[in-house]
Design a protein around this motif. Structure first.
Motif, short mmCIF file in Angstrom:
data_model
loop_
_atom_site.label_atom_id
_atom_site.label_comp_id
_atom_site.label_asym_id
_atom_site.label_seq_id
_atom_site.Cartn_x
_atom_site.Cartn_y
_atom_site.Cartn_z
N TYR A 1 0.83 -1.20 0.00
CA TYR A 1 0.00 0.00 0.00
C TYR A 1 0.87 1.25 0.00
O TYR A 1 2.10 1.18 0.06
CB TYR A 1 -0.89 0.00 1.24
N HIS A 2 0.19 2.41 -0.07
CA HIS A 2 0.83 3.69 0.19
C HIS A 2 -0.10 4.48 1.10
O HIS A 2 -1.32 4.48 0.90
CB HIS A 2 1.09 4.46 -1.11
N PRO A 3 0.45 5.16 2.11
CA PRO A 3 -0.41 5.83 3.10
C PRO A 3 -1.24 6.98 2.56
O PRO A 3 -2.17 7.43 3.24
CB PRO A 3 0.58 6.32 4.16
N LEU A 4 -0.96 7.48 1.34
CA LEU A 4 -1.78 8.54 0.76
C LEU A 4 -2.89 8.01 -0.14
O LEU A 4 -3.78 8.75 -0.53
CB LEU A 4 -0.91 9.50 -0.06
N SER A 5 -2.84 6.74 -0.49
CA SER A 5 -3.80 6.18 -1.43
C SER A 5 -5.18 6.03 -0.79
O SER A 5 -5.34 5.34 0.23
CB SER A 5 -3.32 4.82 -1.93
N SER A 6 -6.18 6.63 -1.41
CA SER A 6 -7.53 6.56 -0.86
C SER A 6 -8.06 5.12 -0.87
O SER A 6 -8.74 4.70 0.07
CB SER A 6 -8.47 7.48 -1.66
N PHE A 7 -7.75 4.36 -1.90
CA PHE A 7 -8.22 2.97 -1.93
C PHE A 7 -7.49 2.12 -0.89
O PHE A 7 -8.07 1.17 -0.34
CB PHE A 7 -8.05 2.38 -3.34
N CYS A 8 -6.25 2.46 -0.59
CA CYS A 8 -5.54 1.76 0.49
C CYS A 8 -6.17 2.07 1.84
O CYS A 8 -6.18 1.21 2.73
CB CYS A 8 -4.07 2.13 0.48
N ALA B 1 -8.78 -0.39 2.81
CA ALA B 1 -8.25 -1.65 3.34
C ALA B 1 -7.76 -1.50 4.78
O ALA B 1 -8.05 -2.35 5.63
CB ALA B 1 -7.13 -2.16 2.45
N THR B 2 -7.01 -0.43 5.06
CA THR B 2 -6.49 -0.27 6.43
C THR B 2 -7.62 -0.02 7.42
O THR B 2 -7.56 -0.49 8.57
CB THR B 2 -5.46 0.86 6.51
N ILE C 1 -10.67 -7.12 -1.00
CA ILE C 1 -9.88 -7.30 0.22
C ILE C 1 -10.78 -7.26 1.46
O ILE C 1 -10.67 -8.11 2.35
CB ILE C 1 -8.78 -6.23 0.32
N VAL C 2 -11.67 -6.29 1.53
CA VAL C 2 -12.55 -6.16 2.70
C VAL C 2 -13.45 -7.39 2.81
O VAL C 2 -13.65 -7.94 3.90
CB VAL C 2 -13.38 -4.87 2.63
N GLU C 3 -13.99 -7.86 1.70
CA GLU C 3 -14.83 -9.07 1.74
C GLU C 3 -14.00 -10.29 2.15
O GLU C 3 -14.48 -11.17 2.88
CB GLU C 3 -15.49 -9.31 0.39
N TYR C 4 -12.77 -10.36 1.67
CA TYR C 4 -11.89 -11.47 2.04
C TYR C 4 -11.62 -11.46 3.54
O TYR C 4 -11.67 -12.52 4.20
CB TYR C 4 -10.57 -11.34 1.27
N LEU D 1 -17.41 9.71 10.83
CA LEU D 1 -16.43 8.73 10.36
C LEU D 1 -15.04 9.04 10.90
O LEU D 1 -14.32 8.13 11.33
CB LEU D 1 -16.39 8.73 8.82
N ARG D 2 -14.66 10.31 10.92
CA ARG D 2 -13.32 10.69 11.39
C ARG D 2 -13.07 10.27 12.83
O ARG D 2 -11.93 10.03 13.23
CB ARG D 2 -13.11 12.20 11.28
N LYS D 3 -14.13 10.18 13.62
CA LYS D 3 -14.00 9.83 15.04
C LYS D 3 -13.96 8.32 15.26
O LYS D 3 -13.66 7.88 16.38
CB LYS D 3 -15.15 10.45 15.83
N ARG D 4 -14.29 7.56 14.24
CA ARG D 4 -14.21 6.10 14.36
C ARG D 4 -12.75 5.71 14.55
O ARG D 4 -11.87 6.12 13.77
CB ARG D 4 -14.77 5.47 13.09
N PRO D 5 -12.40 4.92 15.59
CA PRO D 5 -10.98 4.63 15.87
C PRO D 5 -10.20 4.08 14.68
O PRO D 5 -9.05 4.47 14.46
CB PRO D 5 -11.05 3.63 17.02
N SER D 6 -10.80 3.21 13.90
CA SER D 6 -10.10 2.63 12.75
C SER D 6 -9.77 3.69 11.70
O SER D 6 -8.72 3.64 11.05
CB SER D 6 -10.93 1.51 12.12
#
Length: 217
Positions: free
Chosen positions: A7-14, A17-18, A71-74, A192-197
């Motif tokens: 992944y890359h930490p700036l990628s919105s699609f990544c 997954a994170t 990935i999320v479904e997996y 959403l921003r307050k969600r820990p994940s």
């Protein structure tokens, strides 16, 4: 560790997954991919010749899993936790997948068109394409504003749709600032921003967001 995330930490699609990985505290190893660096790019292309991230390598099951939604479904199937990303009910599952696709295709894709065009030299800018992207994203944001409720994208349950929603809407607000036009959507983004994940994903991206976009979170 069984799971490796390329992944890359700036990628919105990544981020999608994170968010899912952090949501259920799923252990994984991060492998940052720098596509503009020859060695990093070549190593990633050996794994996934398409060259798009995120990709997960499940070494325990000998599976390579590309594409953020897959990935999320997996993870939901093979590394389940307290948050169920796809509802058990078939109709709600289909609606969840539809909303995931909606955020990806009608918010993320035009957002990326607008964002990427800003890096082009003046003589190579695609003004017509950008205008079409703005129109498409404006339509999508209007539909989200009319549909979003007081909790999550699918009501009371945090799902795959929310994993897709935050990165799409966060970057959409940079590419085309909302300026108070979508109050319900803006309130949803704040929830959403307050969600820990999500907060953890955003915190990890903060240094790059500052360096690349000058954003202070």
């Amino acid at each position: 560790m069984a799971l490796k995330l390329y992944y890359h930490p700036l990628s919105s699609f990544c981020w999608k997954a994170t968010i899912a990985l952090y949501e259920n505290d799923t252990p994984f190893e991060k492998v940052v991919v720098h596509l503009n660096e020859e060695k990093s790019r070549a190593a990633f292309l050996d794994i996934w010749p398409i060259g798009q991230f995120p990709v997960i390598r499940d070494e325990a099951r000998d599976w390579l899993v590309p594409e953020s939604s897959i990935i999320v479904e997996y993870l939901d199937q093979h590394y389940p936790g307290g948050t169920k990303f796809i509802p058990a009910d078939p109709d709600r599952a289909r609606q969840t997948r539809m909303r995931d696709r909606f955020f990806d295709l009608h918010v993320q894709v035009p957002m990326q068109k607008i964002k990427d065009d800003r890096w082009r030299p003046e003589g190579e800018k695609d003004r017509i394409g950008v205008e079409k992207a703005r129109t498409r994203m404006t339509t999508a944001l209007g539909m989200i504003e009319g549909d979003i409720g007081a909790n999550w994208a699918m009501g009371d349950d945090f799902t795959l749709a929310d994993c897709a929603a935050f990165p799409a809407l966060f970057y959409a607000g940079i590419a085309m600032p909302f300026d108070g036009a979508y109050p319900k959507t803006s309130a949803y983004v704040e929830r959403l921003r307050k969600r820990p994940s999500i907060a953890r994903t955003l915190k990890e991206a903060a240094p790059d967001l500052k360096n690349v976009f000058g954003l202070e979170l």
